[in-house]
Design a protein around this motif. Structure first.
Motif, PDB file in Angstrom:
ATOM      1  N   LEU A   1       1.358   6.395  -6.983  1.00 31.40           N
ATOM      2  CA  LEU A   1       0.286   7.321  -7.366  1.00 31.40           C
ATOM      3  C   LEU A   1       0.721   8.761  -7.174  1.00 31.40           C
ATOM      4  O   LEU A   1       0.405   9.630  -7.987  1.00 31.40           O
ATOM      5  CB  LEU A   1      -0.980   7.042  -6.552  1.00 31.40           C
ATOM      6  CG  LEU A   1      -1.755   5.791  -6.941  1.00 31.40           C
ATOM      7  CD1 LEU A   1      -2.918   5.578  -5.980  1.00 31.40           C
ATOM      8  CD2 LEU A   1      -2.258   5.901  -8.368  1.00 31.40           C
ATOM      9  N   SER A   2       1.461   9.004  -6.111  1.00 26.37           N
ATOM     10  CA  SER A   2       1.969  10.351  -5.864  1.00 26.37           C
ATOM     11  C   SER A   2       2.880  10.802  -7.005  1.00 26.37           C
ATOM     12  O   SER A   2       2.774  11.921  -7.490  1.00 26.37           O
ATOM     13  CB  SER A   2       2.722  10.384  -4.532  1.00 26.37           C
ATOM     14  OG  SER A   2       3.333  11.632  -4.342  1.00 26.37           O
TER      15      SER A   2
ATOM     16  N   LEU B   1       2.870   9.582 -10.055  1.00 28.03           N
ATOM     17  CA  LEU B   1       2.027   9.695 -11.242  1.00 28.03           C
ATOM     18  C   LEU B   1       1.331  11.054 -11.291  1.00 28.03           C
ATOM     19  O   LEU B   1       1.380  11.758 -12.304  1.00 28.03           O
ATOM     20  CB  LEU B   1       0.981   8.581 -11.277  1.00 28.03           C
ATOM     21  CG  LEU B   1      -0.045   8.675 -12.403  1.00 28.03           C
ATOM     22  CD1 LEU B   1       0.612   8.434 -13.748  1.00 28.03           C
ATOM     23  CD2 LEU B   1      -1.178   7.705 -12.157  1.00 28.03           C
ATOM     24  N   PHE B   2       0.690  11.453 -10.184  1.00 25.51           N
ATOM     25  CA  PHE B   2      -0.004  12.734 -10.156  1.00 25.51           C
ATOM     26  C   PHE B   2       0.965  13.901 -10.264  1.00 25.51           C
ATOM     27  O   PHE B   2       0.669  14.917 -10.888  1.00 25.51           O
ATOM     28  CB  PHE B   2      -0.875  12.863  -8.902  1.00 25.51           C
ATOM     29  CG  PHE B   2      -2.114  12.017  -8.974  1.00 25.51           C
ATOM     30  CD1 PHE B   2      -3.006  12.152 -10.016  1.00 25.51           C
ATOM     31  CD2 PHE B   2      -2.374  11.072  -7.996  1.00 25.51           C
ATOM     32  CE1 PHE B   2      -4.143  11.374 -10.099  1.00 25.51           C
ATOM     33  CE2 PHE B   2      -3.513  10.287  -8.057  1.00 25.51           C
ATOM     34  CZ  PHE B   2      -4.398  10.434  -9.115  1.00 25.51           C
TER      35      PHE B   2
ATOM     36  N   THR C   1       0.827  -1.200   0.000  1.00 27.80           N
ATOM     37  CA  THR C   1       0.000   0.000   0.000  1.00 27.80           C
ATOM     38  C   THR C   1       0.867   1.258   0.000  1.00 27.80           C
ATOM     39  O   THR C   1       0.589   2.206  -0.710  1.00 27.80           O
ATOM     40  CB  THR C   1      -0.940   0.001   1.224  1.00 27.80           C
ATOM     41  OG1 THR C   1      -1.722  -1.184   1.174  1.00 27.80           O
ATOM     42  CG2 THR C   1      -1.849   1.195   1.215  1.00 27.80           C
TER      43      THR C   1
ATOM     44  N   GLU D   1       2.311   1.573  -3.473  1.00 24.77           N
ATOM     45  CA  GLU D   1       1.280   2.029  -4.405  1.00 24.77           C
ATOM     46  C   GLU D   1       0.982   3.505  -4.199  1.00 24.77           C
ATOM     47  O   GLU D   1       0.807   4.256  -5.162  1.00 24.77           O
ATOM     48  CB  GLU D   1       0.009   1.204  -4.245  1.00 24.77           C
ATOM     49  CG  GLU D   1       0.155  -0.225  -4.715  1.00 24.77           C
ATOM     50  CD  GLU D   1      -1.032  -1.087  -4.323  1.00 24.77           C
ATOM     51  OE1 GLU D   1      -1.959  -0.570  -3.672  1.00 24.77           O
ATOM     52  OE2 GLU D   1      -1.020  -2.274  -4.660  1.00 24.77           O
ATOM     53  N   ALA D   2       0.921   3.940  -2.947  1.00 27.17           N
ATOM     54  CA  ALA D   2       0.650   5.348  -2.660  1.00 27.17           C
ATOM     55  C   ALA D   2       1.765   6.222  -3.208  1.00 27.17           C
ATOM     56  O   ALA D   2       1.518   7.285  -3.778  1.00 27.17           O
ATOM     57  CB  ALA D   2       0.485   5.567  -1.160  1.00 27.17           C
TER      58      ALA D   2
END
Length: 72
Positions: free
Chosen positions: A19-20, A22-23, A12, A15-16
């Motif tokens: 995503l961070s 990615l954004f 997790t 993944e977080a």
């Protein structure tokens, strides 16, 4: 004796972070696009004479807008 290892928290967190990143990348690309469009539009609005005064011609505008978007 049986042991259970919980790896969900590691996945997790990874993944977080993914995503961070990615954004963050998407936000940077969007910023670059806005700078490109603004620069391109402003230069295209200039007359050929104004561009010549700046030492530019219309064929240079796209490249200049790309360079401007990558510098900031």
């Amino acid at each position: 004796m049986a042991y259970v290892t919980n790896t969900n928290t590691v996945a997790t967190a990874t993944e977080a972070h993914g995503l961070s990143v990615l954004f963050s990348n998407l936000a940077e690309k969007w910023r670059q696009y806005r700078v490109y469009r603004e620069t391109y539009s402003e230069l295209m609005d200039l007359s050929d004479r104004d561009l010549a005064d700046l030492g530019l011609n219309r064929s240079m505008i796209r490249r200049l807008a790309i360079e401007a978007s990558r510098e900031h």
